[in-house]
Design a protein around this motif. Sequence first.
Motif, PDB file in Angstrom:
ATOM      1  N   LEU A 551      43.939  38.877 152.153  1.00 42.04           N
ATOM      2  CA  LEU A 551      44.305  40.093 151.432  1.00 42.04           C
ATOM      3  C   LEU A 551      44.584  41.168 152.459  1.00 42.04           C
ATOM      4  O   LEU A 551      43.723  41.493 153.276  1.00 42.04           O
ATOM      5  CB  LEU A 551      43.155  40.539 150.541  1.00 42.04           C
ATOM      6  CG  LEU A 551      42.682  39.480 149.553  1.00 42.04           C
ATOM      7  CD1 LEU A 551      41.390  39.921 148.910  1.00 42.04           C
ATOM      8  CD2 LEU A 551      43.738  39.241 148.507  1.00 42.04           C
ATOM      9  N   ARG A 561      39.138  44.674 142.214  1.00 40.06           N
ATOM     10  CA  ARG A 561      40.252  43.799 141.872  1.00 40.06           C
ATOM     11  C   ARG A 561      40.252  42.556 142.756  1.00 40.06           C
ATOM     12  O   ARG A 561      40.473  41.445 142.297  1.00 40.06           O
ATOM     13  CB  ARG A 561      41.539  44.603 142.077  1.00 40.06           C
ATOM     14  CG  ARG A 561      42.750  43.999 141.446  1.00 40.06           C
ATOM     15  CD  ARG A 561      43.932  44.894 141.681  1.00 40.06           C
ATOM     16  NE  ARG A 561      44.887  44.218 142.540  1.00 40.06           N
ATOM     17  CZ  ARG A 561      45.873  44.839 143.170  1.00 40.06           C
ATOM     18  NH1 ARG A 561      46.004  46.150 143.073  1.00 40.06           N
ATOM     19  NH2 ARG A 561      46.710  44.169 143.897  1.00 40.06           N
ATOM     20  N   LYS A 562      39.983  42.773 144.038  1.00 37.45           N
ATOM     21  CA  LYS A 562      40.048  41.647 144.962  1.00 37.45           C
ATOM     22  C   LYS A 562      38.866  40.700 144.744  1.00 37.45           C
ATOM     23  O   LYS A 562      39.007  39.493 144.870  1.00 37.45           O
ATOM     24  CB  LYS A 562      40.085  42.148 146.406  1.00 37.45           C
ATOM     25  CG  LYS A 562      41.207  43.157 146.612  1.00 37.45           C
ATOM     26  CD  LYS A 562      42.341  42.668 147.472  1.00 37.45           C
ATOM     27  CE  LYS A 562      43.677  43.230 147.028  1.00 37.45           C
ATOM     28  NZ  LYS A 562      44.578  43.619 148.082  1.00 37.45           N
ATOM     29  N   ARG A 563      37.723  41.297 144.433  1.00 37.29           N
ATOM     30  CA  ARG A 563      36.570  40.439 144.173  1.00 37.29           C
ATOM     31  C   ARG A 563      36.885  39.529 142.992  1.00 37.29           C
ATOM     32  O   ARG A 563      36.666  38.314 143.028  1.00 37.29           O
ATOM     33  CB  ARG A 563      35.328  41.282 143.885  1.00 37.29           C
ATOM     34  CG  ARG A 563      34.112  40.431 143.518  1.00 37.29           C
ATOM     35  CD  ARG A 563      32.790  41.184 143.612  1.00 37.29           C
ATOM     36  NE  ARG A 563      32.849  42.562 143.182  1.00 37.29           N
ATOM     37  CZ  ARG A 563      32.818  42.960 141.908  1.00 37.29           C
ATOM     38  NH1 ARG A 563      32.745  42.076 140.943  1.00 37.29           N
ATOM     39  NH2 ARG A 563      32.878  44.236 141.613  1.00 37.29           N
ATOM     40  N   LYS A 564      37.469  40.124 141.950  1.00 42.34           N
ATOM     41  CA  LYS A 564      37.783  39.320 140.762  1.00 42.34           C
ATOM     42  C   LYS A 564      38.856  38.278 141.063  1.00 42.34           C
ATOM     43  O   LYS A 564      38.803  37.150 140.589  1.00 42.34           O
ATOM     44  CB  LYS A 564      38.227  40.229 139.620  1.00 42.34           C
ATOM     45  CG  LYS A 564      37.013  40.871 138.968  1.00 42.34           C
ATOM     46  CD  LYS A 564      37.350  41.975 138.010  1.00 42.34           C
ATOM     47  CE  LYS A 564      36.101  42.776 137.702  1.00 42.34           C
ATOM     48  NZ  LYS A 564      36.400  44.149 137.299  1.00 42.34           N
ATOM     49  N   LEU A 566      39.393  36.812 143.918  1.00 43.71           N
ATOM     50  CA  LEU A 566      38.792  35.709 144.673  1.00 43.71           C
ATOM     51  C   LEU A 566      37.936  34.833 143.766  1.00 43.71           C
ATOM     52  O   LEU A 566      37.926  33.617 143.893  1.00 43.71           O
ATOM     53  CB  LEU A 566      37.947  36.250 145.828  1.00 43.71           C
ATOM     54  CG  LEU A 566      38.721  36.920 146.953  1.00 43.71           C
ATOM     55  CD1 LEU A 566      37.773  37.401 148.039  1.00 43.71           C
ATOM     56  CD2 LEU A 566      39.742  35.970 147.542  1.00 43.71           C
ATOM     57  N   GLU A 567      37.224  35.506 142.840  1.00 37.93           N
ATOM     58  CA  GLU A 567      36.410  34.724 141.906  1.00 37.93           C
ATOM     59  C   GLU A 567      37.298  33.804 141.084  1.00 37.93           C
ATOM     60  O   GLU A 567      36.955  32.654 140.816  1.00 37.93           O
ATOM     61  CB  GLU A 567      35.603  35.661 140.988  1.00 37.93           C
ATOM     62  CG  GLU A 567      34.250  36.028 141.579  1.00 37.93           C
ATOM     63  CD  GLU A 567      33.625  37.274 140.948  1.00 37.93           C
ATOM     64  OE1 GLU A 567      34.193  37.794 139.960  1.00 37.93           O
ATOM     65  OE2 GLU A 567      32.575  37.709 141.464  1.00 37.93           O
ATOM     66  N   GLN A 569      40.252  32.656 141.922  1.00 36.04           N
ATOM     67  CA  GLN A 569      40.750  31.581 142.785  1.00 36.04           C
ATOM     68  C   GLN A 569      39.715  30.478 142.915  1.00 36.04           C
ATOM     69  O   GLN A 569      40.018  29.304 142.878  1.00 36.04           O
ATOM     70  CB  GLN A 569      41.057  32.122 144.182  1.00 36.04           C
ATOM     71  CG  GLN A 569      42.403  32.782 144.276  1.00 36.04           C
ATOM     72  CD  GLN A 569      42.656  33.349 145.666  1.00 36.04           C
ATOM     73  OE1 GLN A 569      41.934  33.083 146.615  1.00 36.04           O
ATOM     74  NE2 GLN A 569      43.698  34.155 145.763  1.00 36.04           N
ATOM     75  N   LYS A 570      38.487  30.918 143.062  1.00 40.61           N
ATOM     76  CA  LYS A 570      37.383  29.977 143.235  1.00 40.61           C
ATOM     77  C   LYS A 570      37.241  29.133 141.958  1.00 40.61           C
ATOM     78  O   LYS A 570      37.035  27.933 141.997  1.00 40.61           O
ATOM     79  CB  LYS A 570      36.129  30.777 143.532  1.00 40.61           C
ATOM     80  CG  LYS A 570      34.905  29.950 143.697  1.00 40.61           C
ATOM     81  CD  LYS A 570      34.394  29.991 145.136  1.00 40.61           C
ATOM     82  CE  LYS A 570      33.129  29.196 145.194  1.00 40.61           C
ATOM     83  NZ  LYS A 570      32.954  28.338 146.271  1.00 40.61           N
TER      84      LYS A 570
END
Lengths: 598, 405
Positions: A551, A561-564, A566-567, A569-570
């Motif tokens: 990112l 937003r990025k945490r979500k 990545l979550e 994606q995981k």
Amino acid sequence: MTAHVRNFCIIAHIDHGKTTLSDRLLEVTNTMARRDMEDQVLDSMDLERERGITIKAHPVTLEYAADDGRTYELNLIDTPGHVDFSYEVSRSLSACEGALLVIDASQGIEAQTLANYYLASEAKLAIIPVINKIDLPSADPDGVIRDVEDTLLIEADHCIKASAKEGIGIREILEAIVKRVPAPTGSADHLRALVFDSHYDAYRGVICYIRVFDGSLRARMRIQSMAGDRIFEVLEVGTFRPDMRPNDGLSIGDVGYVIANVKSLSEIAVGDTLTDVDSSAHMPLPGYRKVTPMVYCGLYANEGSEYGDLREALEKLKLNDASLSYEPESSIALGFGFRCGFLGLLHMEIVQERLEREYGLSLIATSPSVVYHVNTTDGEQISIDNPARLPSPQTIASVEEPYVRCSIISPAEYIGAIMDLCQSHRGAMISMDYISPLRVIFTYEIPLAEVIIDFFDQLKSRTKGYASMDYEVIGFRPGELVKLEILLNGEPVDALSFIIHREKAAHWGRMLAERLSEVIPRQMFDVPIQAAIGNKVVARETVKAMRKNVLAKCYGGDISRKRKLLEKQKEGKKRMKQVGNVELPQEAFMAVLKLSHE
Amino acid sequence: MTTARALKAPQWPQRTSDAGIGCYVHLPFCHRICPYCDFSVVVYDERRSVRYLSALLHEIGRMPAPATLQTLYFGGGTPSLLPVSHIDRLAAALRSRPAEEAERSFRDHPGAIEFTMEANPARDASDLSAWLQARVNRLSIGVQSFDDRELHALGRDHTAEQALKFYEAARAVGFDNISLDLIAGSPGQTIESFKRSVTTAVACGADHVSVYGLAIEDNTPYAAWHGRDPRAFPDDDAVAAALEIADDILTDAGFIHYELSNFARPGFECAHNIGYWRQRDCIAYGLSASGYRAGLRYRNLRSFDAYCNAVEREQEPREEEERLGFAARVGEAAMLALRLREGIEYADFRRRFAIDPERAFARAVKKCLAADLLEVDGESVRLSKRGRLLANSVCAEFLAPDLSS
């Protein structure tokens, strides 16, 4: 006593209007008020309705006041309309004395029309041809009737012209059922009731749909399943009007249900005969056979922890699906799962879809396979339903594969396309005949393995949807078969291997390796893909390692937003299957299915 | 020259702490909207700008910056577009007590906190000294590229030459802490053109360089372009190569790669942004501005009118709020810390969360080490050179720490 009872079913090629006709019969006999009717009452499963096909047979009793002034009880037993379910059709047929053979007035006789006709003739049913959809502008009822005369050898004046949609000919059909379908007969003693289907209810256990042939069945009676050899006490019997309605008992000729504290379908198999423990019959009814699945695939829960859930879901599906079989297997690549047997491809798709939809499971399915008979050098014969289990070539004397006799009916203009298709699928033509000047019926003998992988789709697309087909298994024949293995990162992935004819193996190996290189996402490292026959590598591709996945910015407004992201994606990665250290999407396991499209 | 400036390095990060708070003010106006941008921006007009200023002042009045304020950041949009008088009034409002008291507590640099403003080099340089007057002491210039063809493709309203001139003017009036933004992966960019931009940034003496891989954001003209013609954009491999080259050039020139996208001469790291990566509290004002206070992440309304209306009606202009549970806070802290050169420092995590970080992240560490994405010693976990390009894959593993005892 049984003179007022008629048991009949409706058989048809798919989309010829069987369900609409059922609905109309219910409506005309006031079994159900029109406003209470959803479209297609008898197909209650969502999936069935979506696909416009009937999977399960639901009986219903109609009361019909006939022209002769008497009231008849007509038991309608709906039948599945797809080639995969021919055993279900045969069970339903054996519960009846007559059949309405519905034929579309514009489409004419199709492959399943014939197949169903033969099944009904074998069951010695009175057959009433119904030429349906005569209201359509393209209808040619007289032409179709001529074909019926020529091909089915049924006299023209036995055919009824109808339009279920417009309500034309319905009364005539009901009269024909009364007059032409024989009343059931049987002996008053020694209960014999055929279980032609069943349904699992979470509260009441297994509800068996039965047809009584001899004797009678009442609540509190003790009954025995003759093939399963178990004893039960009857809690409730009744009929379908169209909901289940309990009554005092069922006797000769009646169609209804029985609830007898049966916990699982394995206790009373469909096709079994129920008898009275205190006065048991000597012989079971004919027609029972153990269902033998023809198509297998491995089903694996996406996460190991769901293994138990998958087993439970399969158990539950099995309650309502006698033809589904499953047993635990383990794959080096996929861990613990089940090798499941199906009647055919559609059946397989339906089961997979129901597992995902109704049980919320996320599944990995391996590409389908047939059963192979392997003759070893020791003179033994073993059955292989999983390509990964094929013994090493040194120990194999020969391999036999199942063949089907396949009938294809098509407009004559596609003769060339059909012959090409069958030839490329190792088919041998047995016959080709004209049904009418413009329509041809082919008979081919083809390895089942060639048919289960998208043959039907290809047939449809090469004939613009005009061809229809049906097949039956005719036995096992030897073939030059080899195992094509796929190696990822140098390691064979058992779930990706399959058995194929030697001449096609190298070409398919190349196509499959290429296809896999497209569907396997880039990983943290290079992933070499190899296709091998024995020790010989026939194709090689590489999925290059992922280089960048970062990112760019991550300031105040980006953090949530990025945490979500990545979550998510995981989460997406969880849907992939970890094989060794390679993450494989579901498509990889089905890649082989898509090959012949290219 | 480098040495001379290093002596003057403001060392903001050393003078801030986890106990302090940052402040972000969003100034959404632009003359034109760049086709790749998905920030909340509006085209500038004076009436709007006046309305917005009064809304901002109102929001600040309702919820003043606390006494522990230690960094101030005016972002956008194009903050430099606003009339100097607006900048003045905002700065004054934020520095009015109790913020002013806070500043006095930073004894070795009295009367100042790190105060960054984003500036567009298309702007003529006449306001520069006024900003300095408003006590802006760090300038972040949106250069994006020193290649005119790239600038054109990016839809920027300035040339490379204008950018250089603007930079020199800022130096001339006395700005001694200047950052330049560069974009890797813009359409038509080649390794050579990108290299030239990086070396130009070094040569002109920038104190800080941010290098951003172009992100194709949904619902932007770029997303549509990318959808139509993905080949117009350098692919991931090319961008990876570019980022590696930027790392080499800047590191060789004495810059410290202190965060994934950020390089600074020693002492010129951005304290405000470090606050984000250390999960420090940050109070935010303005349209779409995001803040974090005591475990609560919030974002203001994204629509200009909705934001102004809410503030004018004395309503909280919030669009979303998320209170982080403990595990989410730890996971997020790890995701952010991994962006920093120091990585996850065990002692720091023990202190901040009273957990055993080695245990909490054991699985993630093992998995990523196997793929050569991390460097680990007994005291910290950091991204490896390879891990820096694959940070998403690493961070995703760290989001769910194992906190069972």
